[in-house]
Design a protein around this motif. Structure first.
Motif, PDB file in Angstrom:
ATOM      1  N   GLY B 102      37.245  50.823  42.076  1.00 14.12           N
ATOM      2  CA  GLY B 102      36.860  50.075  43.296  1.00 14.12           C
ATOM      3  C   GLY B 102      37.124  48.482  43.436  1.00 14.12           C
ATOM      4  O   GLY B 102      36.782  47.930  44.513  1.00 14.12           O
ATOM      5  N   MET B 103      37.514  47.705  42.262  1.00 17.88           N
ATOM      6  CA  MET B 103      37.606  46.421  42.188  1.00 17.88           C
ATOM      7  C   MET B 103      39.216  45.866  42.682  1.00 17.88           C
ATOM      8  O   MET B 103      40.028  46.459  41.715  1.00 17.88           O
ATOM      9  CB  MET B 103      37.124  45.854  40.948  1.00 17.88           C
ATOM     10  N   ARG B 257      33.265  41.346  25.745  1.00 14.47           N
ATOM     11  CA  ARG B 257      32.034  41.882  26.245  1.00 14.47           C
ATOM     12  C   ARG B 257      31.484  41.217  27.156  1.00 14.47           C
ATOM     13  O   ARG B 257      30.878  41.900  28.161  1.00 14.47           O
ATOM     14  CB  ARG B 257      31.198  41.720  24.623  1.00 14.47           C
ATOM     15  N   ASP B 258      31.870  39.962  27.377  1.00 10.71           N
ATOM     16  CA  ASP B 258      31.167  38.990  28.326  1.00 10.71           C
ATOM     17  C   ASP B 258      31.745  39.181  29.638  1.00 10.71           C
ATOM     18  O   ASP B 258      31.326  39.546  30.576  1.00 10.71           O
ATOM     19  CB  ASP B 258      31.333  37.679  28.084  1.00 10.71           C
ATOM     20  N   LEU B 259      33.382  39.624  29.655  1.00  4.92           N
ATOM     21  CA  LEU B 259      33.815  40.054  30.725  1.00  4.92           C
ATOM     22  C   LEU B 259      33.276  41.360  31.181  1.00  4.92           C
ATOM     23  O   LEU B 259      33.162  41.807  32.535  1.00  4.92           O
ATOM     24  CB  LEU B 259      35.341  40.218  30.498  1.00  4.92           C
ATOM     25  N   ALA B 260      33.179  42.341  30.358  1.00  2.00           N
ATOM     26  CA  ALA B 260      32.696  43.477  30.604  1.00  2.00           C
ATOM     27  C   ALA B 260      31.260  43.331  31.389  1.00  2.00           C
ATOM     28  O   ALA B 260      30.589  44.156  32.214  1.00  2.00           O
ATOM     29  CB  ALA B 260      32.614  44.493  29.482  1.00  2.00           C
ATOM     30  N   SER B 261      30.139  42.473  30.789  1.00  2.33           N
ATOM     31  CA  SER B 261      29.070  42.056  31.532  1.00  2.33           C
ATOM     32  C   SER B 261      29.417  41.551  32.991  1.00  2.33           C
ATOM     33  O   SER B 261      28.648  42.080  34.126  1.00  2.33           O
ATOM     34  CB  SER B 261      28.367  40.969  30.873  1.00  2.33           C
ATOM     35  N   ARG B 264      30.356  44.546  35.085  1.00  2.00           N
ATOM     36  CA  ARG B 264      29.100  45.501  35.307  1.00  2.00           C
ATOM     37  C   ARG B 264      28.178  44.875  36.570  1.00  2.00           C
ATOM     38  O   ARG B 264      27.764  45.587  37.513  1.00  2.00           O
ATOM     39  CB  ARG B 264      28.540  45.642  34.230  1.00  2.00           C
ATOM     40  N   LEU B 265      28.117  43.464  36.627  1.00  3.07           N
ATOM     41  CA  LEU B 265      27.387  42.829  37.542  1.00  3.07           C
ATOM     42  C   LEU B 265      28.095  42.954  38.710  1.00  3.07           C
ATOM     43  O   LEU B 265      27.448  43.094  39.954  1.00  3.07           O
ATOM     44  CB  LEU B 265      27.213  41.318  37.323  1.00  3.07           C
ATOM     45  N   VAL B 266      29.456  42.939  39.052  1.00  2.00           N
ATOM     46  CA  VAL B 266      30.044  43.331  40.177  1.00  2.00           C
ATOM     47  C   VAL B 266      29.784  44.499  40.718  1.00  2.00           C
ATOM     48  O   VAL B 266      29.553  44.867  41.677  1.00  2.00           O
ATOM     49  CB  VAL B 266      31.595  42.976  39.972  1.00  2.00           C
ATOM     50  N   ALA B 267      30.080  45.388  39.704  1.00  3.18           N
ATOM     51  CA  ALA B 267      29.942  46.919  39.945  1.00  3.18           C
ATOM     52  C   ALA B 267      28.473  47.309  40.454  1.00  3.18           C
ATOM     53  O   ALA B 267      28.418  48.112  41.437  1.00  3.18           O
ATOM     54  CB  ALA B 267      29.979  47.820  38.764  1.00  3.18           C
ATOM     55  N   GLU B 268      27.469  46.597  40.079  1.00  2.00           N
ATOM     56  CA  GLU B 268      26.210  46.808  40.380  1.00  2.00           C
ATOM     57  C   GLU B 268      25.954  46.067  41.995  1.00  2.00           C
ATOM     58  O   GLU B 268      24.848  46.161  42.260  1.00  2.00           O
ATOM     59  CB  GLU B 268      25.227  46.199  39.504  1.00  2.00           C
TER      60      GLU B 268
END
Lengths: 304, 304
Positions: B102-103, B257-261, B264-268
């Protein structure tokens, strides 16, 4: 009882009310008091007759009624909020700690403000083992504590003073390098800067701070604005700067525990409270003048 | 393969060697790249023909031979050291993370530099829940990330911009107050200041920082010295100042890890990578001009 209060100008002995300890306070008989430059500054701002006094050494006359803290007869050093320059003072046990018989009254009175300021400033700086530390204002009361504590923590200590006369004894306290501010301007990079002078002296030493370095400030004795060049941060990514004021800091600290740490360092021979001048509180001006004119290479103490 | 290299002036497409991944590197096919003001500055300093490129979004063509990281076919966003502005790039899995279908590519390319800078700047600042935070340069790429992340962390966000035109959309991103630097000079006290502008803008906002407050700086876009008044520290005991540079910071961080965070914030739905302009890498100048002239209210992205 008698207390030393702000005069007009200077200080004078006056009669004041006896302290009335709360149940969580001990009553302490004061034998020696320290005088700090911050108190001299405060004195000029308070109305005549105001009470002062942060550094106190004395004997517990009556333990706190709630049973906390040391028993009557215990020799203690204490950080008072004020009112310390008096024959007796009510103090919470959270602000005092016992001192051994081997520590004389002037040494005990020299410890609280200067020792705690130095201890907390170095805690801001983080681990010091193997790090290089520039200390400005190294010739004064706090500066001499900083030199000793930084050396005891394993740092390479660069002590900076305003004039060669202020350098007396700093090498024997643990400074690896002793230099004037002018000499220091050409020095190599350092990990940590601890400054109390501010203005151009701070800016000059700041230029030596490495990327990832730490700057701790706890004063601005030159009373100047701070001017840093445009690459102040970009040239040292990861830089941290902190500003420390003792009476703010103690609101988050265990003063009794930290005073006990300082007393232990003194007992172990790793810290010497350098007392530059001892006067009598009935004739305080000669000692205070040395402090005012920055001629005291260490703490100024008055005995009662 | 083709790569976007520094021209004289501007950028141009040139033929460069194919990347040769080490065993611990994946080969990534690049679909979109972000352009940062720092890269424009760098471009002016590097000889013509130099390769650039930090922000990369694309598809894993070949997984790392050592078996680490995502499989071939995975869509990823990545922080490259440089060389990101190319058709293909060799990247360590420690510098990339998968992105959901979706991104879109521009959003994924807008994330690394601006998102990580904002994330790390707010980590310097400490806990933000219930704290007031002034963000200067709030209209730009990092600024818009900061506004959203600070709001998501529970802060009261005061977004400062150089001109009203830069304020577009900041309220909907979570800013409680949007003001120009001039308007902000009269504002009330704040807990945290995050600054990328420097000079007078930093000094102006600094005056609002409370005792015990925190200042985080990560740029100096006005290219001015810093002048702070003599009570800069004394008026705010407990103050902490930090200076952050992303490519220094990542040496101590887990970028993947920080990119993954951030992903995740974008996905949420708590973070939106605001893309102000999307251009083609074969005609990058219009998009770059918006960035140069501070007209891009968000990130500038080029697609391949």
């Amino acid at each position: 009882m008698k207390a030393l209060v702000s005069g007009d100008p200077g200080l004078r002995l006056d009669s004041v009310a006896e302290p009335e300890p709360r149940p969580d306070q001990a009553l302490v008989e004061v034998h020696a008091i320290g005088v700090n430059r911050g108190e001299l500054a405060l004195m000029g701002q308070l109305p005549p007759g105001s009470r002062l006094g942060w550094d106190v050494a004395g004997t517990v006359l009556r333990a706190a009624a709630d049973g906390t803290g040391p028993a009557a007869g215990t020799r203690v050093t204490a950080l008072a909020e004020r009112d310390g320059w008096a024959e007796r003072i009510a103090l919470s046990p959270t602000r005092l700690t016992p001192v051994p018989d081997g520590m004389d009254w002037p040494a005990a009175a020299a410890l609280p403000v200067a020792g705690l300021t130095a201890l907390y400033a170095l805690e801001y700086a983080g681990p010091l083992l193997g790090r290089s530390v520039v200390i400005t204002g190294a010739g004064g009361g706090v500066g001499r504590m900083l030199v000793q504590l930084a050396a005891a923590a394993g740092a390479e200590v660069i002590a900076q003073v305003g004039s060669p006369g202020r350098a007396e004894g700093l090498r024997s306290l643990g400074a690896h390098t002793v230099e004037t501010y002018e000499e220091g301007a050409d020095g190599g990079p350092v990990d940590v800067l601890v400054d109390s002078v501010g203005g151009r002296v701070l800016a000059g030493a700041f230029g030596r701070v490495r990327p990832g370095g730490t700057v701790v400030c706890y004063g601005n004795t030159v009373r100047e604005e701070l001017r840093l060049p445009l690459d102040w941060g970009h040239a040292r990514p990861g830089l941290r700067i902190g500003y420390l004021h003792l009476f703010d800091e103690v609101t988050r600290r265990s003063v009794a525990r930290d005073l006990a740490s300082l007393v232990r360092l003194v007992a172990e021979g790793r810290l010497t409270p350098e007392v530059a001048a001892v006067g009598s509180w009935s004739d305080p001006e000669p000692a205070l003048d040395a402090l005012r004119q920055r001629q005291a290479n260490g703490k100024v103490v008055l005995t009662l």
